[in-house]
Design a protein around this motif. Structure first.
Motif, PDB file in Angstrom:
ATOM      1  N   VAL A 534       0.010  46.442 -14.543  1.00 46.24           N
ATOM      2  CA  VAL A 534       1.283  47.149 -14.586  1.00 46.24           C
ATOM      3  C   VAL A 534       1.155  48.288 -15.589  1.00 46.24           C
ATOM      4  CG1 VAL A 534       2.241  45.653 -16.379  1.00 46.24           C
ATOM      5  CG2 VAL A 534       3.784  46.878 -14.832  1.00 46.24           C
ATOM      6  N   ARG A 535       1.882  49.380 -15.342  1.00 51.82           N
ATOM      7  CA  ARG A 535       1.848  50.506 -16.276  1.00 51.82           C
ATOM      8  C   ARG A 535       2.536  50.127 -17.580  1.00 51.82           C
ATOM      9  NH1 ARG A 535       4.224  55.564 -13.192  1.00 51.82           N
ATOM     10  NH2 ARG A 535       5.632  53.948 -12.364  1.00 51.82           N
ATOM     11  N   TYR A 538       6.439  49.853 -17.929  1.00 49.99           N
ATOM     12  CA  TYR A 538       7.203  48.684 -17.477  1.00 49.99           C
ATOM     13  C   TYR A 538       6.695  47.377 -18.100  1.00 49.99           C
ATOM     14  CZ  TYR A 538       8.325  52.126 -13.889  1.00 49.99           C
ATOM     15  OH  TYR A 538       8.710  53.264 -13.237  1.00 49.99           O
ATOM     16  N   ARG A 539       5.790  47.444 -19.044  1.00 48.27           N
ATOM     17  CA  ARG A 539       5.162  46.221 -19.557  1.00 48.27           C
ATOM     18  C   ARG A 539       6.179  45.318 -20.257  1.00 48.27           C
ATOM     19  NH1 ARG A 539       0.693  47.238 -23.882  1.00 48.27           N
ATOM     20  NH2 ARG A 539       2.561  47.455 -25.164  1.00 48.27           N
ATOM     21  N   ARG A 540       7.042  45.902 -21.088  1.00 48.57           N
ATOM     22  CA  ARG A 540       7.991  45.069 -21.830  1.00 48.57           C
ATOM     23  C   ARG A 540       8.991  44.414 -20.874  1.00 48.57           C
ATOM     24  NH1 ARG A 540      10.919  47.615 -26.967  1.00 48.57           N
ATOM     25  NH2 ARG A 540       8.743  47.554 -27.640  1.00 48.57           N
ATOM     26  N   ALA A 541       9.445  45.144 -19.860  1.00 45.62           N
ATOM     27  CA  ALA A 541      10.381  44.577 -18.893  1.00 45.62           C
ATOM     28  C   ALA A 541       9.730  43.418 -18.132  1.00 45.62           C
ATOM     29  CB  ALA A 541      10.839  45.657 -17.919  1.00 45.62           C
ATOM     30  N   VAL A 542       8.463  43.584 -17.767  1.00 41.72           N
ATOM     31  CA  VAL A 542       7.754  42.518 -17.039  1.00 41.72           C
ATOM     32  C   VAL A 542       7.592  41.285 -17.913  1.00 41.72           C
ATOM     33  CG1 VAL A 542       5.528  41.901 -16.012  1.00 41.72           C
ATOM     34  CG2 VAL A 542       6.572  44.110 -15.485  1.00 41.72           C
ATOM     35  N   GLU A 543       7.249  41.480 -19.177  1.00 38.03           N
ATOM     36  CA  GLU A 543       7.069  40.331 -20.074  1.00 38.03           C
ATOM     37  C   GLU A 543       8.378  39.565 -20.250  1.00 38.03           C
ATOM     38  OE1 GLU A 543       5.320  41.235 -23.784  1.00 38.03           O
ATOM     39  OE2 GLU A 543       3.556  42.206 -22.944  1.00 38.03           O
ATOM     40  N   VAL A 544       9.483  40.292 -20.417  1.00 39.96           N
ATOM     41  CA  VAL A 544      10.771  39.624 -20.591  1.00 39.96           C
ATOM     42  C   VAL A 544      11.136  38.847 -19.340  1.00 39.96           C
ATOM     43  CG1 VAL A 544      13.245  40.035 -20.879  1.00 39.96           C
ATOM     44  CG2 VAL A 544      11.606  41.235 -22.325  1.00 39.96           C
ATOM     45  N   MET A 600      11.144  45.335  -9.299  1.00 44.50           N
ATOM     46  CA  MET A 600      10.041  45.138 -10.248  1.00 44.50           C
ATOM     47  C   MET A 600       8.730  44.831  -9.535  1.00 44.50           C
ATOM     48  SD  MET A 600       9.793  42.556 -13.496  1.00 44.50           S
ATOM     49  CE  MET A 600      10.895  43.584 -14.469  1.00 44.50           C
ATOM     50  N   ILE A 601       8.791  44.088  -8.429  1.00 44.78           N
ATOM     51  CA  ILE A 601       7.543  43.690  -7.766  1.00 44.78           C
ATOM     52  C   ILE A 601       6.803  44.897  -7.202  1.00 44.78           C
ATOM     53  CG2 ILE A 601       8.516  43.314  -5.457  1.00 44.78           C
ATOM     54  CD1 ILE A 601       6.776  40.738  -5.411  1.00 44.78           C
ATOM     55  N   ASP A 602       7.554  46.012  -6.918  1.00 45.42           N
ATOM     56  CA  ASP A 602       6.889  47.220  -6.420  1.00 45.42           C
ATOM     57  C   ASP A 602       6.105  47.939  -7.504  1.00 45.42           C
ATOM     58  OD1 ASP A 602       7.987  46.653  -4.003  1.00 45.42           O
ATOM     59  OD2 ASP A 602       9.630  48.113  -4.159  1.00 45.42           O
ATOM     60  N   GLN A 603       6.345  47.641  -8.758  1.00 48.60           N
ATOM     61  CA  GLN A 603       5.652  48.296  -9.868  1.00 48.60           C
ATOM     62  C   GLN A 603       4.384  47.540 -10.282  1.00 48.60           C
ATOM     63  OE1 GLN A 603       7.165  51.108 -10.233  1.00 48.60           O
ATOM     64  NE2 GLN A 603       8.840  50.281  -8.949  1.00 48.60           N
ATOM     65  N   LEU A 604       4.111  46.424  -9.599  1.00 48.79           N
ATOM     66  CA  LEU A 604       2.950  45.598  -9.937  1.00 48.79           C
ATOM     67  C   LEU A 604       1.836  45.847  -8.928  1.00 48.79           C
ATOM     68  CD1 LEU A 604       4.751  42.196 -10.678  1.00 48.79           C
ATOM     69  CD2 LEU A 604       4.318  44.090 -12.251  1.00 48.79           C
ATOM     70  N   GLN A 605       0.621  45.798  -9.393  1.00 53.07           N
ATOM     71  CA  GLN A 605      -0.551  45.905  -8.523  1.00 53.07           C
ATOM     72  C   GLN A 605      -1.264  44.551  -8.525  1.00 53.07           C
ATOM     73  OE1 GLN A 605      -0.481  48.461 -11.209  1.00 53.07           O
ATOM     74  NE2 GLN A 605       0.971  49.493  -9.843  1.00 53.07           N
ATOM     75  N   PHE A 606      -1.337  43.913  -7.329  1.00 53.28           N
ATOM     76  CA  PHE A 606      -1.958  42.596  -7.244  1.00 53.28           C
ATOM     77  C   PHE A 606      -2.531  42.404  -5.844  1.00 53.28           C
ATOM     78  CE2 PHE A 606       2.564  42.315  -6.380  1.00 53.28           C
ATOM     79  CZ  PHE A 606       2.602  41.692  -5.126  1.00 53.28           C
ATOM     80  N   ASN A 607      -3.328  41.373  -5.702  1.00 53.98           N
ATOM     81  CA  ASN A 607      -3.926  41.020  -4.418  1.00 53.98           C
ATOM     82  C   ASN A 607      -2.854  40.411  -3.511  1.00 53.98           C
ATOM     83  OD1 ASN A 607      -5.420  39.847  -2.278  1.00 53.98           O
ATOM     84  ND2 ASN A 607      -7.202  39.571  -3.601  1.00 53.98           N
ATOM     85  N   PRO A 608      -2.757  40.877  -2.264  1.00 52.98           N
ATOM     86  CA  PRO A 608      -1.735  40.299  -1.365  1.00 52.98           C
ATOM     87  C   PRO A 608      -1.857  38.791  -1.194  1.00 52.98           C
ATOM     88  CG  PRO A 608      -2.653  42.312  -0.422  1.00 52.98           C
ATOM     89  CD  PRO A 608      -3.481  41.990  -1.629  1.00 52.98           C
ATOM     90  N   LEU A 609      -3.016  38.221  -1.502  1.00 51.90           N
ATOM     91  CA  LEU A 609      -3.177  36.777  -1.388  1.00 51.90           C
ATOM     92  C   LEU A 609      -2.216  36.032  -2.296  1.00 51.90           C
ATOM     93  CD1 LEU A 609      -4.863  34.320  -0.355  1.00 51.90           C
ATOM     94  CD2 LEU A 609      -6.417  34.720  -2.270  1.00 51.90           C
TER      95      LEU A 609
END
Length: 929
Positions: A534-535, A538-544, A600-609
């Protein structure tokens, strides 16, 4: 219905337009020479009427176009005119025209000179009897033979196909099926219409009741709205005031926090650069120590080689003078040997000729003597016998007695021939062996030089491998230092990460990683924090939003999770929450997407699995610019709202906010651990590769040293093998001379054996001739004449044999003298001189040549110069690194002081913000009530 006319143009062999007409309504026969186009005419009819040319590609269509001299044909067509006087085609016309046109990119049909689809044409043909299910309206070659050989059941099927009954039966069955399905659907529709009619009646009644309720409810809501509106205006005014004050403070706090984070990153970068420079200094010191050791070793080797060069230079003049004298004696002796061998080569053919002539004359003399003796014996024998019978009996007895003697002589001849062949083969093999031994003796000097070159090459290979091993040792030492630093950094990062979670979770995470490696578990993917990026914005928002869910472990299924939990319980190794992907069922509610509400999930980069796991944690959260907007979306869309500063509005109505220590970021700690773990694993893998390469290099050096030792042993054996080799050569020379003497004796014996055989054969022939002759007391006149002639002939042959024997003896004497001189004197002396020259070369080779020593000295000087250059570069690098560390430490102190001041300012601002949030929460609750 029949074909009236066919027009062909551009199709296969028909380039120009060709019109074929008229055709008989009955039978038509096409007659023509080979190659006139009969088959292409038949193919043109099939091209239009049958399905043999369907679904053609570009290349197949091109193959149907005419190919020949002149301009290329780009399209072709075949047109068939049918007589439709019997209305076989349901067109209402007396003539039907079907035309098919093809090109490289087209395939078109026309019906009565109007464009038509292929389906229309095929349907028209089927209506006239040209059915695709009945392919017998065109009978190609060989089809009749196949039909006549059919069985009865196959003929029945054929008749049905020709009559077209199967097509109608299939269509009838299909139509019945469609009708049945249609009836079933009609019944269902009738039931549905009946249900809808009943439902409409009920809805009409409910509609009237709903109208009454809506009127009453509208009045109630109007009154309630008036009351609530007054209260909302008062609360809204107060909230706006709080929001203005909060936004002002948030901007100041945001700027301070951004400067604090920037300064913190600068400190981390300075610290990392200082550590890297210290590690670089350690590497340089290690290299410096190794280079100084190498310089010392090279200096000692240089002194030793210089001493060897001096000794070799002093002994070179004396060795050269000795070799010159040896070479002079060797050349003189080789000249003498060549002269003796040339004379021997000249005498030997003449000796062989004289020996052959002597043997020939000897044979003639023995034959004449034998004939004369038989005549004398016959002359004396005739007086002994009284009758022919008595004489013949005696002669037959003599003939019978001579057979055993002749057989014995033949056996001796065969044995003698075998002995001669064996001796000749043995002499040839021995002479080949002697030639090889002489080649070895003559080539020992060059072999020694070759061996010395091989030894020098083996030494160079050994030195090269040892230099490569030294480089590997240096790299291995560097990697040990890098690995130690990476291990320390990883341990420190893991300690920092463990401070962001409880002790049981920290122990559990370490245990799960260990269990995954020990049990080779494939479906254990990692913690949620390790599986996305995550950039920083948005890191603090994701952690909270995630909270402790960042350390939940994602696995493939519940079986894997159960297995790990059992091991954790058995080993008492901590506690972990698992997220089995096969059991996760995240809510699929609609999340707003607007400029002030980012999912928020659109701001994350992850494997579709792992999408289910991320939907479970982040799927119901949006990122808003402030807490007010977050609260509005939480109430209107039933989602969680969070700001970039970490303030959170729960969909249940709760607000959470306040200050957050940016120094202790969980995501940053996870990234730091992952970074140093990857670095540690990479360096560890590289270290293992280096150690494996070192082991292989040690093996290569061992093989190179072994090869060098074998070459030196081989050279020593070569130097010590000259005496046995010379002794073997002398032994072989004596052996071949003895065999030659034996061979000469065998040849002489062979000559005598042949003479004895001839004498016995002639005696048998004479006895048989005498038996056939008449019995007389005296010799015949011819025999007496022959006896007189033989006497003079024997005298002449004896004189000739005596002369030839004397000449042969003289040549044999000279030949023997030359052979003895070569064998006993000249060649042994030559071998002795060559041995002296070889010993001189061997001794010189064992001490090492001057040229090789000078080359070795040059190589060592080059190595020393290279080491000196590297040492100078190392000193410069060490000084530059030390100066850079001093500058970085000064910069670190200045940045640290500035960060302390910013931290105090942020703490004051956070206290004011917390007070505003508490008051806002009270007002929000009142507004919601």
């Amino acid at each position: 219905m029949h074909i009236k006319q066919i027009i062909i143009q551009g199709f296969k062999s028909y380039k120009d337009q060709t019109i074929i007409e008229p055709f008989s309504p009955k039978h038509n026969v096409i007659v023509g020479r080979n190659g006139s186009g009969k088959s292409n005419f038949f193919a043109a009819i099939r091209f239009v009427l049958s399905d043999a040319y369907t679904q053609m590609g570009r290349e197949e269509r091109g193959a149907l176009l005419h190919e020949g001299a002149g301009s290329a044909v780009m399209s072709a067509f075949v047109e068939i005119h049918f007589d439709n006087s019997d209305d076989r085609f349901p067109t209402g016309k007396s003539e039907v025209v079907i035309r098919r046109t093809i090109g490289m990119k087209k395939d078109e049909y026309s019906l009565d000179r109007k464009n038509a689809t292929k389906t229309d044409v095929m349907n028209l043909l089927e209506s006239a009897g040209f059915s695709r299910s009945n392919p017998y309206y065109i009978v190609p070659q060989g089809r009749v033979t196949a039909l006549t050989n059919m069985k009865d059941n196959e003929r029945l099927i054929l008749l049905k196909e020709v009559a077209g009954t199967q097509v109608y039966e299939a269509r009838r069955a299909e139509s019945l099926k469609i009708m049945t399905e249609t009836n079933n659907k009609r019944e269902k529709i009738d039931e549905l219409l009946h249900y809808i009619q009943d439902r409409l009646t009920e809805l009409e009644e409910e509609k009237e009741e709903l109208k009454d309720y809506q009127e009453k409810d509208k009045e109630r809501r109007c009154l309630q709205y008036t009351i609530d509106h007054r209260e909302q205006l008062a609360i809204a005014e107060e909230l706006d005031n709080l929001e203005e004050r909060r936004n002002a403070g948030a901007e100041d706090t945001g700027d301070s926090e951004e400067r604090f984070r920037q300064g913190d990153r600068e400190l981390a970068e300075i610290h990392a650069e200082i550590n890297e420079l210290k590690q670089q200094i350690d590497f340089l010191n290690v290299d410096k120590k190794q280079l100084e050791t190498e310089r010392k070793d090279s200096s000692r080797a240089k002194a030793k080689i210089e001493l060897d060069v001096k000794n070799l230079t002093d002994g070179q003049a004396a060795a050269q003078q000795t070799r010159s004298q040896y070479q002079t004696d060797l050349d003189s002796l080789e000249t003498s040997i060549q002269q003796h061998e040339a004379e021997l080569a000249q005498i030997t053919p003449e000796y062989d000729t004289r020996l052959q002539e002597e043997a020939t004359v000897k044979g003639e003399l023995d034959g004449a003597e034998a004939t004369r003796q038989r005549l004398y014996a016959k002359q004396g024998r005739n007086a002994r016998f009284r009758s022919k019978r008595e004489r013949d009996d005696w002669l037959r007895a003599e003939i019978n007695n001579s057979y055993p003697q002749l057989a014995k002589v033949k056996a001796v001849r065969v044995q003698n021939a075998e002995d001669i062949a064996e001796l000749e083969k043995s002499i040839t093999d021995t002479e080949n062996t002697i030639s090889q031994l002489r080649e070895q003796l003559e080539g020992r000097g060059s072999n020694n030089e070759t061996m010395q070159a091989q030894i020098q090459e083996a030494k160079s290979e050994r030195d090269r491998l040892m230099d490569e091993r030294k480089e590997l040792w240096r790299e291995d030492a560097k990697l040990d230092s890098v690995l130690s630093n990476a291990s320390n950094q990883l341990r420190q990062a893991e300690q920092e990460l463990s401070h962001t979670m409880d002790h049981n979770t920290s122990r559990g995470l370490a245990a799960v990683r260990r269990i995954k490696q020990q049990h080779q578990l494939e479906g254990v993917y990692g913690t949620l924090a390790e599986l996305f990026d995550v950039r920083d914005r948005y890191r603090r928002a994701v952690e909270v939003t995630a909270g402790q869910s960042l350390f939940h472990y994602v696995v493939d299924n519940d079986d894997t999770a159960s297995k790990i939990i059992e091991i954790l319980q058995r080993e008492k190794a901590g506690r972990i929450t698992f997220m089995p992907l096969n059991r996760l069922r995240p809510n699929q509610s609609t999340v707003p997407s607007a400029t002030d509400a980012l999912p928020m999930i659109d701001q994350l980069q992850f494997n579709p699995l792992y999408e289910k796991a991320f939907q479970q944690v982040f799927g119901q959260t949006v990122i808003c610019p402030n807490l007010t907007i977050a609260g509005q979306y939480a109430r209107s869309h039933n989602v969680n709202g969070v700001t970039l500063d970490g303030d959170r509005s729960d969909k249940k109505g709760a607000f959470t906010g306040g200050s957050i220590d940016s120094k202790h970021s969980r995501l940053e700690a996870v990234r730091n651990v992952s970074k140093w773990r990857d670095e540690y694993e990479t360096q560890k893998t590289r270290s293992v590769e280096i150690k494996r390469t070192l082991e292989m290099k040690d093996q290569e050096i061992t093989r190179a040293v072994g090869n060098l030792q074998k070459l030196e042993q081989k050279r020593a054996q070569q130097e010590n093998s000259y005496g046995p080799l010379l002794q073997e050569l002398r032994s072989k020379d004596n052996d071949v001379q003895n065999k030659r003497d034996t061979l000469d004796a065998k040849h002489r014996a062979s000559t005598k054996i042949e003479a004895n055989m001839k004498a016995l054969t002639d005696q048998q022939n004479a006895h048989e001739a005498e038996i056939a002759a008449e019995f007389k007391k005296a010799l015949t006149r011819d025999e007496e004449t022959q006896l007189e002639n033989l006497s003079s002939t024997v005298q002449d042959l004896r004189q000739q044999y005596s002369n030839l024997s004397s000449a042969r003896s003289e040549l044999e004497s000279r030949k023997t003298i030359l052979e003895i001189e070569l064998r006993e004197n000249l060649r042994p002396r030559l071998d002795q001189l060559r041995a002296q020259v070889f010993d001189d070369r061997s001794s010189a080779g064992s001490r090492g040549t001057l040229k090789e020593s000078q080359a070795e000295l040059k190589r060592i000087n080059t190595r020393i110069a290279t080491v000196e250059s590297k040492l100078t570069e190392l000193e410069s690098s060490l000084e530059a690194a030390a100066a850079r560390i001093q500058d970085l430490q000064t910069q670190h102190t200045t940045t640290k002081t500035s960060l302390d001041e910013i931290a105090v300012s942020i703490e004051k601002s956070q206290k004011r913000t917390e007070k505003s949030i508490r008051k806002r929460r009270i007002l929000t609750v009142q507004a919601s009530e």
